[in-house]
Enzyme design. Structure first.
Site, PDB file in Angstrom:
ATOM      1  N   LYS A 155       0.792  -1.237   0.000  1.00  0.00           N
ATOM      2  CA  LYS A 155       0.000   0.000   0.000  1.00  0.00           C
ATOM      3  C   LYS A 155       0.824   1.286   0.000  1.00  0.00           C
ATOM      4  O   LYS A 155       0.451   2.269   0.649  1.00  0.00           O
ATOM      5  CB  LYS A 155      -0.925   0.022   1.236  1.00  0.00           C
ATOM      6  CG  LYS A 155      -1.936  -1.101   1.247  1.00  0.00           C
ATOM      7  CD  LYS A 155      -2.820  -1.048   2.468  1.00  0.00           C
ATOM      8  CE  LYS A 155      -2.090  -1.543   3.712  1.00  0.00           C
ATOM      9  NZ  LYS A 155      -3.009  -1.814   4.827  1.00  0.00           N
ATOM     10  N   ASP A 191      -5.748  -5.561  10.417  1.00  0.00           N
ATOM     11  CA  ASP A 191      -7.066  -4.904  10.433  1.00  0.00           C
ATOM     12  C   ASP A 191      -8.202  -5.886  10.107  1.00  0.00           C
ATOM     13  O   ASP A 191      -9.330  -5.730  10.589  1.00  0.00           O
ATOM     14  CB  ASP A 191      -7.111  -3.682   9.493  1.00  0.00           C
ATOM     15  CG  ASP A 191      -6.616  -3.967   8.083  1.00  0.00           C
ATOM     16  OD1 ASP A 191      -6.140  -5.084   7.817  1.00  0.00           O
ATOM     17  OD2 ASP A 191      -6.696  -3.053   7.229  1.00  0.00           O
TER      18      ASP A 191
HETATM   19  C1  GLC Z   1      -2.861  -4.931   2.490  1.00  0.00           C
HETATM   20  C2  GLC Z   1      -2.073  -5.518   3.654  1.00  0.00           C
HETATM   21  C3  GLC Z   1      -2.989  -6.337   4.547  1.00  0.00           C
HETATM   22  C4  GLC Z   1      -4.185  -5.497   4.979  1.00  0.00           C
HETATM   23  C5  GLC Z   1      -4.894  -4.922   3.765  1.00  0.00           C
HETATM   24  C6  GLC Z   1      -6.067  -4.029   4.129  1.00  0.00           C
HETATM   25  O1  GLC Z   1      -3.320  -5.965   1.693  1.00  0.00           O
HETATM   26  O2  GLC Z   1      -1.036  -6.336   3.147  1.00  0.00           O
HETATM   27  O3  GLC Z   1      -2.294  -6.803   5.676  1.00  0.00           O
HETATM   28  O4  GLC Z   1      -5.067  -6.276   5.725  1.00  0.00           O
HETATM   29  O5  GLC Z   1      -3.975  -4.185   2.979  1.00  0.00           O
HETATM   30  O6  GLC Z   1      -5.654  -2.934   4.879  1.00  0.00           O
END
Ligand code: GLC
Length: 454
Positions: A155, A191
């Protein structure tokens, strides 16, 4: 009837039933691969055990601190669990400046510790020794509840010095460096785990937590017997364990190449994590706007939109400015707009291109482009969710959902259900619920059930 040219342009985004089935089978195979020790290294979806084994009962009580890092903002929260499925949350948002997202890891953790200290000071809790749950929403290999090794940044984050390290330790050290507050980090969680826990707190049938926000991922309840990766000294005296699928990485072995478009390839090529998180790049908020931007550029070039305008060059330059000029939230706004006024769409077009009176036809075409991109995203997310529902032995499964795309898009939920009705086994029943503050309440609940287990 939608214009033939724009239909043709978007054809590659419309998944056929065959393609949906094929992605579904490949996805299910990948999850099984991720769970097994012998194939784990080769799998894209890492299926990390979270070491959380108890779902909340609703009776949990007590005050907890929580940190939430993983999207565009960083938050510190004070969560009071009140029993009776109830909780109260106070929180403070702090920006994460762009340079911190890619600067040295130590500076990121110092910033987190600073914000935490300010929050604790403001709430006069310096000596309260509250337990803290850290929602750190990146792929981590957990060695236990409190130990989480970052396997890769996602991200748009890319701080050197954190991959391969225990983020619990990095946080602890940053708190120690300040030396002004006594805080015990009792759990680190994703999360999606927070979302699952906070929804299970309200609804006992919740077995899956999904985020479709900046990133895209899911966590689900797996039978311990299927999880090879648990630490040897971990007691397997309970039936279930929550697994963080990290499904955003699906497709990295080419499984999605038969549905990826030239636009998907370009979004990937120009990202800071090329060849990684390919499923995420087709489904999440960080990338959907970028996809639409590239399609609009092509549509303009081939005169599919703004056909009659002699200012197309100027419009194209406006889109070239940067890859995030077409924000993902515009997709939600445009899709919730109504024919023939298109007032939100027109405002966006004016903002972006300085064009005051876009035609109804152009507005319709742009809406159709957005629809195709978000519908494909929702279909892919639904494929993943259906795969997990069908794995779980319970007959009735509730899916907890959160994230800006799911929350603010007017039809994402409906698009998802449409596909889920086709894929979820007929002897099962499912429902979807919106999570309330999964990262905060979820972190407190993980901390609470952890202390109960102890
Ligand atoms: C990305 C991260 C993951 C998280 C997701 C949503 O995929 O790698 O850990 O849960 O974003 O935030």
């Amino acid at each position: 009837m939608m214009d033939v040219e724009v239909r043709e342009l978007m054809q590659a985004f419309v998944l056929s039933d065959y393609q949906v089935q094929e992605v579904y089978s490949r996805f299910c195979a990948e999850i099984s691969k991720g769970l097994k020790r012998s194939t784990h290294a080769l799998a894209n979806t890492k299926c990390f055990p979270t070491y959380v084994q108890d779902l909340p009962t609703g009776d949990e009580m007590g005050k907890y601190l929580a940190l939430d890092l993983g999207g565009t903002n960083f938050r510190v929260l004070l969560v009071s669990l009140k029993g009776h499925h109830d909780a109260m949350v106070e929180s403070q948002i702090y920006a994460v400046p762009k340079d911190l997202m890619v600067g040295p890891g130590v500076e990121l953790f110092d910033h987190i510790a600073d914000c935490l200290a300010r929050f604790v000071e403001k709430h006069e809790m310096r000596n309260s020794h509250l337990p803290l749950g850290f929602t750190f929403s990146f792929p981590c290999e957990q060695k236990g509840l409190k130990e989480a090794i970052l396997t890769r940044w996602t991200k748009g984050f890319g701080c050197p010095g954190v991959e391969g390290e225990d983020v619990g330790r990095l946080l602890h050290e940053a708190i120690q460096r300040r030396g002004d507050a006594e805080i015990a980090v009792v759990a680190i969680l994703n999360d999606t785990t927070g979302t699952l826990m906070s929804c299970a707190h309200r609804n006992a049938d919740c077995r899956i937590g999904v985020i479709v926000g900046t990133g895209c991922n899911a966590c689900y309840v797996e039978d311990v017997a299927n999880v090879d990766l648990l630490h040897a000294d971990f007691k397997r005296n309970q039936k279930d364990v929550l697994v963080n699928a990290e499904w955003g990485a699906f497709g990295e072995s080419g499984q999605l190449d038969f549905v990826r478009t030239e636009y998907d390839r370009e979004v990937d090529d120009t990202s800071i994590n090329k060849s990684e998180q390919l499923f995420e790049k087709m489904t999440s908020g960080m990338y959907l706007g970028r996809l639409v931007r590239l399609i609009l550029m092509r549509a303009m070039q081939s005169k599919v939109i703004f056909k009659l305008s002699n200012r197309r060059e100027h419009f194209a330059t406006a889109l070239q400015k940067n890859e995030d000029v077409f924000e993902t939230r515009f997709i939600s706004e445009i899709e919730s707009d109504s024919f023939p006024e298109f007032s939100k769409t027109r405002t966006i077009i004016t903002e972006l291109f300085g064009l005051e009176k876009a035609s109804v036809e152009d507005c319709q075409k742009i809406k159709y482009i957005c629809e195709c991109v978000s519908k494909r995203a929702a279909t892919l997310v639904a494929i993943g969710v259906s795969g997990l529902i069908n794995r779980i032995s319970d007959r009735r499964v509730v899916v907890g959902m959160d994230g800006s795309v799911y929350r603010y898009h007017p039809k994402f939920d409906a698009y998802m259900r449409n596909t889920m009705h086709k894929l979820v086994k007929s002897d099962k029943e499912f429902d979807i619920m919106l999570s309330e503050d999964g990262s905060g309440r979820g972190a407190a609940l993980v901390a609470a059930v952890a202390s109960k287990t102890k």
